[in-house]
Enzyme design. Structure first.
Site, PDB file in Angstrom:
ATOM      1  N   SER A  56       0.782  -1.239   0.000  1.00  0.00           N
ATOM      2  CA  SER A  56       0.000   0.000   0.000  1.00  0.00           C
ATOM      3  C   SER A  56       0.813   1.288   0.000  1.00  0.00           C
ATOM      4  O   SER A  56       0.248   2.371  -0.027  1.00  0.00           O
ATOM      5  CB  SER A  56      -0.963   0.013   1.192  1.00  0.00           C
ATOM      6  OG  SER A  56      -0.258   0.022   2.418  1.00  0.00           O
TER       7      SER A  56
ATOM      8  N   LYS B 294      -5.257   4.159   8.953  1.00  0.00           N
ATOM      9  CA  LYS B 294      -4.251   4.988   8.284  1.00  0.00           C
ATOM     10  C   LYS B 294      -4.628   6.465   8.348  1.00  0.00           C
ATOM     11  O   LYS B 294      -3.757   7.332   8.492  1.00  0.00           O
ATOM     12  CB  LYS B 294      -4.073   4.522   6.841  1.00  0.00           C
ATOM     13  CG  LYS B 294      -3.465   3.131   6.757  1.00  0.00           C
ATOM     14  CD  LYS B 294      -3.253   2.671   5.332  1.00  0.00           C
ATOM     15  CE  LYS B 294      -2.591   1.295   5.324  1.00  0.00           C
ATOM     16  NZ  LYS B 294      -2.290   0.817   3.967  1.00  0.00           N
TER      17      LYS B 294
END
EC number: 3.4.21.53
Length: 344
Positions: free
Chosen positions: A241, A286
């Protein structure tokens, strides 16, 4: 005296289950892991004395501010009290351990797979940035199937120049040149090996999954052409990611101006060599990590927008991106006060 003894016995009887519960709660692990905000890293910055995105052999332009990649922390081996405490914290979520560490798969194999995903994200990030900036690339042989027709004819590291008279500039060109050819067809491949060009004749075999189609048995990869070299210096990080933010960090270093306008931008997203941005897991954690680190704006993969919109930390601007080009254009628009793609 008897009454006192009865009181003590009653108190002990009441305390024994509590003590037993406390011992069990401390000693017994639960079949869950806790996911939460992980560390963030500025792709324009330095970690342990090394540039996170280190560029050599090209002019590196001044940068400032932040383009932070974000991570998810995983806490394993939790007892009952720890699991309850993290759940009650609000910044963590509990998921079945099997979703993170599949049963029957050793922990070190899971970690190795995550590390390989991270390495692939670095390679894809470099290529996506170089393609965006129109830097030329060469196509090389990255691997050869053990029983494939190219084994023994092509070597790992060979530069593929031409296939069947068609110039090769990208990995997709290799696929295009072989696509449609039948098994048994002899394909001339021009390679550059040891500084000299030579032609190798490879007779295609049948593809293992489709015997009607030709099979070369070679995995191509693209590398930067010329002196430019790029290294990504982050250790002990897993998963794919970080790709988008690595690409943006490289684009910022190799282009004029400040892509982030000197501000604190964070984000996430996978990326492929053509610059397409893909979804990731743990978007809510996140965003929390980015917000807590000081980010004002967060780049969200388009396919994560619905989830992100429902859990956005107060004051964090979301920008929806589906390609590297979209991300760069959105940041440029943000810098001059223009509207940017939003998650809604």
């Amino acid at each position: 005296m008897g009454r006192v003894n009865r009181r003590i016995l009653t108190l002990l009887a009441a305390l024994i289950p509590v003590l037993a519960l406390g011992i069990a709660g401390s000693a017994v692990t639960v079949p869950f892991v806790a996911l939460g905000p992980g560390p963030t890293f500025n792709t324009l910055g330095v970690v342990e004395g090394k540039q996170v995105v280190d560029v050599r052999g090209a002019t590196v332009n001044p940068t400032s501010g932040n383009l932070n990649m974000t991570t998810v922390s995983v806490r394993d081996g939790l007892n009952i009290f720890e699991a309850f405490g993290l759940w009650a914290d609000g910044n963590y979520g509990l998921v079945p351990r099997a979703e993170v560490y599949p049963p029957g798969v050793p922990r070190d194999e899971v970690d190795k797979s995550n590390q390989q995903d991270f390495k692939n994200s670095e390679d894809n990030a470099e290529l996506a940035a170089l393609h965006f900036l129109k830097y030329p690339t060469d196509v090389q042989v990255a691997g050869l199937a053990d029983n494939g027709p190219a084994k023994g004819l092509l070597n790992k590291g060979d530069q593929i120049v031409d296939i069947s008279g068609k110039a090769v500039a990208t990995s997709a060109d290799v696929v295009s040149a072989i696509q449609g050819e039948k098994p048994g067809v002899v394909v001339p491949i021009v390679v550059r090996r040891g500084g000299a060009e030579q032609t190798v004749q490879v007779k295609l075999a049948a593809r293992p999954d489709d015997s009607a189609k030709g099979y070369l048995g070679m995995t191509p990869t693209e590398v930067a052409q010329g002196p430019i070299q790029v290294d990504f210096n982050l250790a002990d990080i897993g998963g794919p990611s970080a790709g988008l933010m690595f690409s943006l960090g490289l684009v910022d270093k190799l282009s004029t101006g400040k892509l982030n306008g000197g501000k604190f931008i964070a984000g996430t997203g996978t990326i492929d060599p053509d610059g397409k941005v893909g979804p990731i897991g743990g978007i809510q954690y996140k965003m929390i990590a980015a917000h807590d680190a000081g980010a004002e704006t967060f780049l969200v993969p388009a396919d994560n927008c619905n989830e992100a919109r429902q859990r956005t930390p107060n004051g964090l601007r979301l920008i929806k991106v589906d390609t590297l080009t979209t991300a760069v254009n959105a940041l440029n628009d943000l810098n001059v006060g223009k509207p940017t793609p939003s998650c809604g």
